[in-house]
Design an enzyme around this catalytic site. Structure first.
Site, PDB file in Angstrom:
ATOM      1  N   ARG A  37       0.650  -1.246   0.037  1.00 43.78           N
ATOM      2  CA  ARG A  37      -0.028   0.022   0.026  1.00 43.78           C
ATOM      3  C   ARG A  37       0.821   1.188  -0.104  1.00 43.78           C
ATOM      4  NH1 ARG A  37      -4.761  -2.164   0.338  1.00 43.78           N
ATOM      5  NH2 ARG A  37      -5.034  -4.308   1.127  1.00 43.78           N
ATOM      6  N   HIS A  66       3.307 -10.982  -6.221  1.00 45.54           N
ATOM      7  CA  HIS A  66       2.379 -10.152  -6.697  1.00 45.54           C
ATOM      8  C   HIS A  66       2.585  -8.831  -6.684  1.00 45.54           C
ATOM      9  CE1 HIS A  66      -1.643  -8.499  -7.048  1.00 45.54           C
ATOM     10  NE2 HIS A  66      -2.364  -9.671  -7.255  1.00 45.54           N
ATOM     11  N   TYR A  69      -0.348  -2.687  -4.817  1.00 44.57           N
ATOM     12  CA  TYR A  69      -1.647  -1.992  -5.336  1.00 44.57           C
ATOM     13  C   TYR A  69      -1.559  -0.547  -5.778  1.00 44.57           C
ATOM     14  CZ  TYR A  69      -3.808  -6.111  -3.116  1.00 44.57           C
ATOM     15  OH  TYR A  69      -4.288  -7.253  -2.393  1.00 44.57           O
ATOM     16  N   HIS A 106      -2.349  -6.510 -11.699  1.00 43.90           N
ATOM     17  CA  HIS A 106      -3.340  -6.183 -12.163  1.00 43.90           C
ATOM     18  C   HIS A 106      -3.121  -5.387 -13.368  1.00 43.90           C
ATOM     19  CE1 HIS A 106      -5.434  -6.702  -7.822  1.00 43.90           C
ATOM     20  NE2 HIS A 106      -4.813  -8.023  -8.333  1.00 43.90           N
ATOM     21  N   GLU A 142      -3.684 -10.504 -14.458  1.00 42.89           N
ATOM     22  CA  GLU A 142      -4.713 -10.872 -13.748  1.00 42.89           C
ATOM     23  C   GLU A 142      -6.038 -10.405 -14.074  1.00 42.89           C
ATOM     24  OE1 GLU A 142      -4.347 -10.716  -9.274  1.00 42.89           O
ATOM     25  OE2 GLU A 142      -6.413 -11.332  -8.972  1.00 42.89           O
ATOM     26  N   ASP A 176      -8.188 -15.075 -11.602  1.00 41.48           N
ATOM     27  CA  ASP A 176      -8.884 -15.072 -10.175  1.00 41.48           C
ATOM     28  C   ASP A 176     -10.286 -15.456 -10.372  1.00 41.48           C
ATOM     29  OD1 ASP A 176     -10.322 -14.064  -8.156  1.00 41.48           O
ATOM     30  OD2 ASP A 176      -8.348 -12.921  -7.480  1.00 41.48           O
ATOM     31  N   HIS A 179     -12.918 -12.578  -9.229  1.00 42.20           N
ATOM     32  CA  HIS A 179     -13.030 -11.644 -10.079  1.00 42.20           C
ATOM     33  C   HIS A 179     -13.723 -12.226 -11.486  1.00 42.20           C
ATOM     34  CE1 HIS A 179      -8.924  -9.825  -8.324  1.00 42.20           C
ATOM     35  NE2 HIS A 179      -9.824  -9.852  -7.581  1.00 42.20           N
ATOM     36  N   HIS A 213      -5.930 -18.057  -8.902  1.00 36.77           N
ATOM     37  CA  HIS A 213      -6.439 -17.363  -7.476  1.00 36.77           C
ATOM     38  C   HIS A 213      -7.488 -18.072  -7.146  1.00 36.77           C
ATOM     39  CE1 HIS A 213      -3.622 -13.471  -7.640  1.00 36.77           C
ATOM     40  NE2 HIS A 213      -2.954 -14.595  -7.235  1.00 36.77           N
ATOM     41  N   ASP A 226     -15.680  -6.875  -6.126  1.00 35.74           N
ATOM     42  CA  ASP A 226     -14.496  -7.485  -5.803  1.00 35.74           C
ATOM     43  C   ASP A 226     -14.426  -7.879  -4.410  1.00 35.74           C
ATOM     44  OD1 ASP A 226     -11.819  -8.352  -5.493  1.00 35.74           O
ATOM     45  OD2 ASP A 226     -10.962  -6.728  -6.271  1.00 35.74           O
ATOM     46  N   HIS A 228     -13.819 -10.935  -1.746  1.00 35.94           N
ATOM     47  CA  HIS A 228     -13.518 -12.323  -1.594  1.00 35.94           C
ATOM     48  C   HIS A 228     -14.142 -13.044  -0.187  1.00 35.94           C
ATOM     49  CE1 HIS A 228      -9.308 -11.449  -3.712  1.00 35.94           C
ATOM     50  NE2 HIS A 228     -10.235 -10.833  -4.447  1.00 35.94           N
ATOM     51  N   GLU A 258      -6.521 -16.301  -1.636  1.00 32.52           N
ATOM     52  CA  GLU A 258      -6.386 -14.897  -1.241  1.00 32.52           C
ATOM     53  C   GLU A 258      -7.792 -14.502  -0.386  1.00 32.52           C
ATOM     54  OE1 GLU A 258      -6.094 -13.188  -5.104  1.00 32.52           O
ATOM     55  OE2 GLU A 258      -4.131 -12.535  -4.622  1.00 32.52           O
TER      56      GLU A 258
HETATM   57 ZN    ZN Z   1      -4.323  -9.698  -7.690  1.00 33.50          ZN
HETATM   58 MN    MN Z   2      -6.310 -12.160  -7.066  1.00 35.79          MN
HETATM   59 MN    MN Z   3      -9.740  -9.206  -5.544  1.00 34.09          MN
END
Ligand code: ZN
Ligand code: MN
Ligand code: MN
Length: 282
Positions: A37, A66, A69, A106, A142, A176, A179, A213, A226, A228, A258
């Protein structure tokens, strides 16, 4: 051998991720190689790298990285874009140094410009980063849930982006399930998964699918949410994951959860569910 794992923390030292993954009974795992972050990153020192290699050799676990973000590879803002490309290049090199084979990213947000332009910017960012980084880390795009302005929620988006990337040997896809489901790809039944894999093969090519994912979804099919959920407790449901894991093309891929980190117990439970599904296959 099944590659089943979770996203784990690198708190303390990056090599501790191996211990955390092992404690969770994982054979694969995913990490952020820097604070997810923030923009800043602590440089890896010799000791971090040596310890990572040592535990890699000892445990035989399969690590995946990964991207953080904040970077946005589809951004129309020059400053953000350049910073994002620089981080992508740095992370690709870092993966090479750590001997991590895959880096998941992403595609980002086009910020209201257009999907077409967004995809072109992502591909251009990948081309620059792949050329300017060391080694041959494979970059995985992704799929997204299709939130407002997001790029990459359809197989066609991913295909268009992959077509614009020059070095085909260094790109692939991370799918994913949360997603995908939120973006309208049904995963709840055997027939649905069969159609999904057929579609993926027709549009992208199944050999491009490198990581999955595995997340259940709080949101409904096509909700573009989005969110999870723990395996079997969401809208996809246990049967969906059983169906998914019954396909040969899926069984050899790293399957990474995740799911929400509410407690260590919930997290372990998700991993245990995947192992119990795996044990039912023959
Ligand atoms: Zn991701
Ligand atoms: Mn993912
Ligand atoms: Mn997500």
């Amino acid at each position: 051998m099944w590659l089943i794992g979770a996203h784990v923390s690198i708190a303390g030292e990056i090599s501790q991720s191996f211990d955390r993954a092992k404690a969770l009974n994982c054979t694969a795992f995913q990490i952020f190689t820097r604070n997810p972050r923030g923009w800043a990153s602590k440089k890896l020192d010799e000791k971090d790298i040596l310890n990572f290699h040592k535990k890699f050799g000892e445990t035989g676990l399969f690590p995946i990285a990964h991207m953080p973000y904040l970077p946005n590879l589809a951004s129309p803002n020059r400053e953000i874009y350049d910073k994002s490309v620089k981080i992508l290049s740095e992370e690709l090199t870092k993966c090479h140094i750590l001997k991590i084979q895959y880096l998941v990213t992403h595609l980002g947000s086009h910020m209201g410009t257009s999907e077409e332009e967004g995809i072109r910017r992502v591909a251009n960012a990948c081309n620059i980063a792949l050329k300017s980084s060391e080694g041959n880390t494979v970059l995985l795009l992704e799929n997204t849930a299709g939130q407002k302005n997001s790029v990459g929620h359809t197989f066609n988006h991913l295909r268009k982006c992959l077509d614009l990337i020059e070095d085909r040997s260094r790109v692939g896809v991370c799918f994913d399930t949360c997603h995908g489901f939120a973006a309208g790809y049904d995963i709840r039944t055997h027939d649905a998964v069969e159609n999904l894999l057929k579609d993926f093969d027709k549009i992208i090519g199944i050999e491009r699918l490198k990581v999955i994912h595995v997340n259940d979804s709080k949101g409904a099919l096509n909700s573009h949410l989005d969110r999870h959920e723990h395996i079997g407790r969401g809208q996809i449901g246990l049967n969906g994951f059983k169906a998914l894991m019954s396909f040969k093309q899926v069984q050899k891929l790293p399957l990474i959860i995740e799911t929400p980190y509410d407690s260590e117990k919930d997290y372990m439970h998700d991993i245990e569910i995947l192992w119990s599904i795996a044990r039912e296959q023959f």
